[in-house]
Motif scaffolding. Sequence first.
Motif, PDB file in Angstrom:
ATOM      1  N   GLY A  89       0.781  -1.217   0.000  1.00 10.49           N
ATOM      2  CA  GLY A  89       0.000   0.000   0.000  1.00 10.49           C
ATOM      3  C   GLY A  89       0.817   1.273   0.000  1.00 10.49           C
ATOM      4  O   GLY A  89       0.277   2.356   0.154  1.00 10.49           O
ATOM      5  N   LEU A  90       2.111   1.171  -0.188  1.00 10.19           N
ATOM      6  CA  LEU A  90       2.982   2.340  -0.201  1.00 10.19           C
ATOM      7  C   LEU A  90       3.817   2.362  -1.471  1.00 10.19           C
ATOM      8  O   LEU A  90       4.923   1.841  -1.484  1.00 10.19           O
ATOM      9  N   PRO A  91       3.305   2.903  -2.562  1.00  9.21           N
ATOM     10  CA  PRO A  91       4.118   2.980  -3.782  1.00  9.21           C
ATOM     11  C   PRO A  91       5.410   3.733  -3.513  1.00  9.21           C
ATOM     12  O   PRO A  91       5.398   4.776  -2.858  1.00  9.21           O
ATOM     13  N   ALA A  92       6.523   3.219  -3.999  1.00 12.41           N
ATOM     14  CA  ALA A  92       7.828   3.852  -3.779  1.00 12.41           C
ATOM     15  C   ALA A  92       8.247   4.583  -5.038  1.00 12.41           C
ATOM     16  O   ALA A  92       8.451   3.960  -6.075  1.00 12.41           O
ATOM     17  N   PRO A  93       8.373   5.898  -4.993  1.00 13.28           N
ATOM     18  CA  PRO A  93       8.792   6.626  -6.185  1.00 13.28           C
ATOM     19  C   PRO A  93      10.217   6.276  -6.570  1.00 13.28           C
ATOM     20  O   PRO A  93      11.057   6.010  -5.708  1.00 13.28           O
ATOM     21  N   THR A  94      10.505   6.277  -7.852  1.00 20.22           N
ATOM     22  CA  THR A  94      11.869   6.102  -8.323  1.00 20.22           C
ATOM     23  C   THR A  94      12.568   7.440  -8.212  1.00 20.22           C
ATOM     24  O   THR A  94      12.299   8.366  -8.983  1.00 20.22           O
ATOM     25  N   ALA A  95      13.446   7.550  -7.245  1.00 19.68           N
ATOM     26  CA  ALA A  95      14.097   8.824  -6.930  1.00 19.68           C
ATOM     27  C   ALA A  95      15.252   8.544  -5.985  1.00 19.68           C
ATOM     28  O   ALA A  95      15.388   7.437  -5.456  1.00 19.68           O
ATOM     29  N   ASP A  96      16.086   9.555  -5.760  1.00 20.50           N
ATOM     30  CA  ASP A  96      17.151   9.441  -4.764  1.00 20.50           C
ATOM     31  C   ASP A  96      17.046  10.515  -3.695  1.00 20.50           C
ATOM     32  O   ASP A  96      17.951  10.687  -2.889  1.00 20.50           O
ATOM     33  N   ALA A  97      15.922  11.222  -3.695  1.00 16.88           N
ATOM     34  CA  ALA A  97      15.629  12.168  -2.614  1.00 16.88           C
ATOM     35  C   ALA A  97      14.126  12.332  -2.513  1.00 16.88           C
ATOM     36  O   ALA A  97      13.412  12.324  -3.518  1.00 16.88           O
ATOM     37  N   LEU A  98      13.645  12.438  -1.294  1.00 14.66           N
ATOM     38  CA  LEU A  98      12.241  12.685  -1.017  1.00 14.66           C
ATOM     39  C   LEU A  98      12.121  13.982  -0.230  1.00 14.66           C
ATOM     40  O   LEU A  98      12.969  14.282   0.620  1.00 14.66           O
ATOM     41  N   VAL A  99      11.068  14.728  -0.473  1.00 19.29           N
ATOM     42  CA  VAL A  99      10.749  15.930   0.297  1.00 19.29           C
ATOM     43  C   VAL A  99       9.284  15.850   0.693  1.00 19.29           C
ATOM     44  O   VAL A  99       8.430  15.480  -0.130  1.00 19.29           O
ATOM     45  N   SER A 100       8.981  16.165   1.948  1.00 20.62           N
ATOM     46  CA  SER A 100       7.597  16.153   2.412  1.00 20.62           C
ATOM     47  C   SER A 100       7.333  17.343   3.315  1.00 20.62           C
ATOM     48  O   SER A 100       8.261  17.955   3.868  1.00 20.62           O
ATOM     49  N   LEU A 101       6.063  17.638   3.490  1.00 20.71           N
ATOM     50  CA  LEU A 101       5.635  18.677   4.427  1.00 20.71           C
ATOM     51  C   LEU A 101       5.202  18.007   5.732  1.00 20.71           C
ATOM     52  O   LEU A 101       4.111  18.238   6.234  1.00 20.71           O
ATOM     53  N   GLY A 102       6.075  17.160   6.246  1.00 25.05           N
ATOM     54  CA  GLY A 102       5.820  16.509   7.527  1.00 25.05           C
ATOM     55  C   GLY A 102       5.633  15.012   7.454  1.00 25.05           C
ATOM     56  O   GLY A 102       5.670  14.332   8.480  1.00 25.05           O
ATOM     57  N   GLY A 103       5.424  14.457   6.257  1.00 22.99           N
ATOM     58  CA  GLY A 103       5.255  13.014   6.139  1.00 22.99           C
ATOM     59  C   GLY A 103       6.526  12.270   6.466  1.00 22.99           C
ATOM     60  O   GLY A 103       7.618  12.713   6.107  1.00 22.99           O
ATOM     61  N   PRO A 104       6.450  11.106   7.146  1.00 23.40           N
ATOM     62  CA  PRO A 104       7.643  10.340   7.523  1.00 23.40           C
ATOM     63  C   PRO A 104       8.398   9.828   6.298  1.00 23.40           C
ATOM     64  O   PRO A 104       7.788   9.292   5.371  1.00 23.40           O
ATOM     65  N   LEU A 105       9.724   9.972   6.304  1.00 25.38           N
ATOM     66  CA  LEU A 105      10.546   9.608   5.160  1.00 25.38           C
ATOM     67  C   LEU A 105      11.663   8.652   5.568  1.00 25.38           C
ATOM     68  O   LEU A 105      12.132   8.693   6.704  1.00 25.38           O
ATOM     69  N   ALA A 106      12.122   7.850   4.598  1.00 28.77           N
ATOM     70  CA  ALA A 106      13.203   6.895   4.847  1.00 28.77           C
ATOM     71  C   ALA A 106      14.128   6.829   3.640  1.00 28.77           C
ATOM     72  O   ALA A 106      13.699   6.956   2.499  1.00 28.77           O
ATOM     73  N   VAL A 107      15.420   6.614   3.908  1.00 28.10           N
ATOM     74  CA  VAL A 107      16.410   6.365   2.872  1.00 28.10           C
ATOM     75  C   VAL A 107      17.223   5.161   3.317  1.00 28.10           C
ATOM     76  O   VAL A 107      17.568   5.040   4.491  1.00 28.10           O
ATOM     77  N   MET A 108      17.517   4.244   2.390  1.00 30.30           N
ATOM     78  CA  MET A 108      18.245   3.022   2.729  1.00 30.30           C
ATOM     79  C   MET A 108      19.643   3.032   2.131  1.00 30.30           C
ATOM     80  O   MET A 108      19.829   3.441   0.979  1.00 30.30           O
ATOM     81  N   VAL A 109      20.614   2.555   2.900  1.00 28.67           N
ATOM     82  CA  VAL A 109      22.006   2.546   2.453  1.00 28.67           C
ATOM     83  C   VAL A 109      22.760   1.367   3.054  1.00 28.67           C
ATOM     84  O   VAL A 109      22.289   0.727   3.988  1.00 28.67           O
TER      85      VAL A 109
END
Length: 248
Positions: A89-109
């Motif tokens: 239920g969480l489509p993952a955009p193809t990108a290398d950076a996310l920006v939100s106005l408060g939504g929880p974000l994650a980056v994996m490395v």
Amino acid sequence: MFLWRAEVQPGVSVAFTDTNAGNLALHVGDDAAAVLHRRARLEDVAGISPRRFQYMNQVHGNEVSLVVESGAAVEAGTAGEAGTAAEAGLPAPTADALVSLGGPLAVMVADCIPLVLVGAGSSGPVLSAVHAGRPGLFSGVIPAAVQQMRASGATDIRAWLGPSVCGNCYEVPAELRDEVAAHLPSAWSTTSWGTPALDLPGGAASQLDALGVPIEYRGPCTLENESLFSYRRDSRSGRFAGLVWTHD
């Protein structure tokens, strides 16, 4: 579960997981159900449930995706990480950076830099999670993320550089070091054993400095720290995460 976690300003937390949180990536051959279970446990521990962390299908580029609300991005990817995440239920955009106005974000490395940015907006915090490896640094993913944050109304942006392979350990061919350093001189380095290397955190720090973004935290070296996943230590490595979220 967390190598480092802090409430960096009232109502905003930043964290970096360790191997105790387990592998959080869907694209490394791990059991998808187990990965999704770990992600859900992480959300419970962070205190954001029923909200979810927004992940991305990272491709070592400089694309920035604006997350318009928790769990929903402007454009969703259709392959790799994105396809499996969509089943939850969480489509993952193809990108290398996310920006939100408060939504929880994650980056994996697993050696690249998990960069977290937090800025102040007119109606609340503006957040960003950035995957900054060598190709991303070279192609300007950090300036692109900061530009999107500012276009979204962010001021007083600050940075948290998560754990990544350090300039004493990231051995590369001399030709590659020269190519990157010609574009980003601060990334030039030598390993502790005297061979050509790249200093990704140093390169990221210089880009942030040029953008007027102060650094609040720098994580340890992934290769030197066995409590963190490292692709250079083990090519079958899992992935840890850099996280940013808002809370009451």
